[in-house]
Design an enzyme around this catalytic site. Structure first.
Site, short mmCIF file in Angstrom:
data_model
loop_
_atom_site.label_atom_id
_atom_site.label_comp_id
_atom_site.label_asym_id
_atom_site.label_seq_id
_atom_site.Cartn_x
_atom_site.Cartn_y
_atom_site.Cartn_z
N CYS A 195 -60.99 17.02 113.62
CA CYS A 195 -60.43 18.33 113.26
C CYS A 195 -60.88 19.42 114.23
O CYS A 195 -60.07 20.24 114.67
CB CYS A 195 -60.90 18.75 111.87
SG CYS A 195 -60.90 17.47 110.65
N ASP A 196 -62.16 19.47 114.54
CA ASP A 196 -62.71 20.63 115.24
C ASP A 196 -63.17 20.35 116.67
O ASP A 196 -63.57 21.27 117.38
CB ASP A 196 -63.90 21.19 114.44
CG ASP A 196 -63.48 21.62 113.04
OD1 ASP A 196 -62.32 22.06 112.90
OD2 ASP A 196 -64.27 21.50 112.10
N CYS A 209 -66.22 17.23 110.90
CA CYS A 209 -65.00 16.49 111.26
C CYS A 209 -64.65 16.69 112.74
O CYS A 209 -64.10 17.73 113.11
CB CYS A 209 -63.86 16.98 110.36
SG CYS A 209 -62.27 16.28 110.73
C1 LIG Z 1 -64.44 21.58 107.84
C2 LIG Z 1 -63.24 20.68 107.74
C3 LIG Z 1 -62.23 20.81 108.67
C4 LIG Z 1 -61.13 19.98 108.60
N1 LIG Z 1 -60.13 20.15 109.51
C5 LIG Z 1 -59.02 19.37 109.45
C6 LIG Z 1 -57.97 19.55 110.39
O1 LIG Z 1 -58.04 20.39 111.29
N2 LIG Z 1 -56.89 18.74 110.27
C7 LIG Z 1 -56.78 17.78 109.30
O2 LIG Z 1 -55.74 17.11 109.22
N3 LIG Z 1 -57.78 17.57 108.42
C8 LIG Z 1 -58.89 18.35 108.46
N4 LIG Z 1 -59.91 18.14 107.58
C9 LIG Z 1 -59.77 17.07 106.58
C10 LIG Z 1 -58.86 17.55 105.43
O3 LIG Z 1 -59.31 18.81 104.97
C11 LIG Z 1 -58.83 16.56 104.29
O4 LIG Z 1 -58.44 15.29 104.78
C12 LIG Z 1 -57.86 17.01 103.20
O5 LIG Z 1 -58.21 18.29 102.72
C13 LIG Z 1 -57.83 16.02 102.04
O6 LIG Z 1 -57.03 16.53 101.05
P1 LIG Z 1 -57.23 16.11 99.51
O7 LIG Z 1 -56.26 16.91 98.74
O8 LIG Z 1 -57.21 14.64 99.39
O9 LIG Z 1 -58.73 16.51 99.15
P2 LIG Z 1 -59.48 17.90 99.22
O10 LIG Z 1 -58.92 18.79 100.23
O11 LIG Z 1 -60.91 17.53 99.32
O12 LIG Z 1 -59.19 18.55 97.80
C14 LIG Z 1 -59.72 18.03 96.63
C15 LIG Z 1 -59.89 19.15 95.63
O13 LIG Z 1 -60.29 18.59 94.38
C16 LIG Z 1 -61.25 19.44 93.79
N5 LIG Z 1 -62.04 18.68 92.81
C17 LIG Z 1 -62.98 17.74 93.09
N6 LIG Z 1 -63.51 17.26 91.96
C18 LIG Z 1 -62.88 17.92 90.94
C19 LIG Z 1 -62.99 17.86 89.52
N7 LIG Z 1 -63.84 17.04 88.90
N8 LIG Z 1 -62.20 18.68 88.77
C20 LIG Z 1 -61.31 19.52 89.37
N9 LIG Z 1 -61.18 19.62 90.72
C21 LIG Z 1 -61.95 18.82 91.49
C22 LIG Z 1 -62.05 19.94 94.96
O14 LIG Z 1 -62.72 21.15 94.62
C23 LIG Z 1 -60.97 20.14 96.01
O15 LIG Z 1 -60.46 21.45 96.00
C24 LIG Z 1 -61.03 18.97 107.60
C25 LIG Z 1 -62.07 18.83 106.68
C26 LIG Z 1 -63.15 19.67 106.74
C27 LIG Z 1 -64.26 19.52 105.72
#
Ligand SMILES: Cc1cc2nc3c(=O)[nH]c(=O)nc-3n(C[C@H](O)[C@H](O)[C@H](O)COP(=O)(O)OP(=O)(O)OC[C@H]3O[C@@H](n4cnc5c(N)ncnc54)[C@H](O)[C@@H]3O)c2cc1C
Length: 301
Positions: A134-135, A131
């Site tokens: 992000c980084d 990302c």
């Molecule tokens: C390395 C990295 C750095 C990042 N840095 C930033 C940053 O600095 N700033 C920023 O704004 N964004 C950043 N992002 C992006 C940000 O993390 C995501 O946009 C955000 O986490 C999305 O949130 P979410 O809750 O939609 O999904 P996610 O954070 O992906 O959470 C989804 C969760 O659902 C769980 N899950 C999936 N399938 C199942 C299932 N079948 N049963 C039960 N649980 C399940 C997963 O394990 C996960 O824990 C970064 C992403 C990455 C990978």
């Protein structure tokens, strides 16, 4: 019988849980891997409002967890296998249990497609990132590379070109699969150099990444590219096929309206799993809040 079951304990799921918990709804959050989701693996989060000097992803998400639990949300580590929308109520089936609920919020996120090469997991967060938004800021005045040839890879390269001294784009084909405008911008940016018809075969370094090894797809010749950062942008993987009958895009994202309602009544989606433009913590939090409110209103109807 739960009022709401939330799938995924990332920023979207935990925010939804704060809202449904505060509305006195009996809330269960199911998480398959790690509480905090992708945000918990982000090293330093610099762009989430409220933390002027940044915050560690793990620390931020631990605060989310505590807040959701303070309002009564129950969190269980179980992987959801399917959601059944039966007339008598919704069923959420996990690897260990089967739960009944009146509403479901899907917040299972999307993951960056991995390169699956040697050194990838070793250097994640130590030079390797999925990302640039992000980084990227950690690589000011450095030499970095982006892997990928689609629109988002080119956008990441352009974004990085304003931060780093030099940006390589590594792409396995001769042509990019992106808009002509983006391709033009890439070609005219003096800080960007394209390494076409090449794939990454491994990542090398010591305590941090130092280089990537490239292979020419035609000649199979290898070369070492010295970089301090590598941004992998070869697409995202979304898996929403565990809910039968849901309207999704061709690449697996869930269609919702502005209130996070999906095509199935009583099933909502929030965060990165949703068909939308910006996939960031701040937007996942907004989605989660809206999904929590919409689910509460749905249950009052
Ligand atoms: C390395 C990295 C750095 C990042 N840095 C930033 C940053 O600095 N700033 C920023 O704004 N964004 C950043 N992002 C992006 C940000 O993390 C995501 O946009 C955000 O986490 C999305 O949130 P979410 O809750 O939609 O999904 P996610 O954070 O992906 O959470 C989804 C969760 O659902 C769980 N899950 C999936 N399938 C199942 C299932 N079948 N049963 C039960 N649980 C399940 C997963 O394990 C996960 O824990 C970064 C992403 C990455 C990978």
């Amino acid at each position: 019988m739960y009022d709401v079951i939330i799938l995924g304990a990332g920023p979207a799921g935990l925010t939804a849980a704060i809202y449904t918990g505060r509305a006195w709804l009996k809330t269960l959050v199911l998480e398959s891997a790690m509480i905090g989701g992708n945000a918990a693996i982000a090293d330093n989060i610099d762009n989430y409002p409220g933390f002027p000097f940044g915050i560690l992803g793990g620390e931020l998400m631990e605060n989310f967890r505590q807040q959701a639990e303070r309002f009564g949300a129950e969190i269980r580590m179980e992987q959801v296998i399917s959601v059944v929308n039966a007339p008598e109520g919704k069923k959420v089936v996990t690897t260990d249990n089967e739960y009944s609920t009146r509403a479901v919020i899907i917040a299972t996120g999307a993951r960056r497609r991995a390169l699956t090469v040697e050194g990838e997991s070793e250097y994640l967060g130590r030079g390797l990132s999925y990302c640039a938004t992000c980084d990227g800021a950690f690589f000011r005045n450095s030499v970095v590379a982006v892997v990928g040839g689609g629109e988002s890879a080119l956008k990441e390269a352009l974004y990085l070109a304003d931060i780093a001294d030099k940006v390589y784009i590594i792409h396995r084909r001769e042509e990019f699969r992106a808009s002509p405008i983006s391709v033009d911008k890439i070609r005219n940016n003096s800080r960007i150099e394209c390494k076409l018809n090449r794939i990454v075969t491994r990542i090398e370094g010591d305590s941090v990444m130092r280089a990537v090894i490239l292979q020419d797809v035609a000649t199979k010749e290898e070369e070492t590219l010295k970089v301090e950062g590598l941004f992998v942008s070869i697409g995202l993987v979304a898996d929403a096929d565990f809910v039968e009958g849901l309207d999704i895009t061709s690449d697996g994202y869930i269609f919702t309206d502005n209130d996070m309602r999906t095509s199935i009544k009583g099933i909502f989606a929030a965060g990165d799993i949703r068909d939308k433009r910006t996939r960031q913590i701040a937007s996942a939090v907004g989605d989660g809040a809206q999904a929590g409110v919409a689910a509460t209103e749905y249950l009052k109807e």
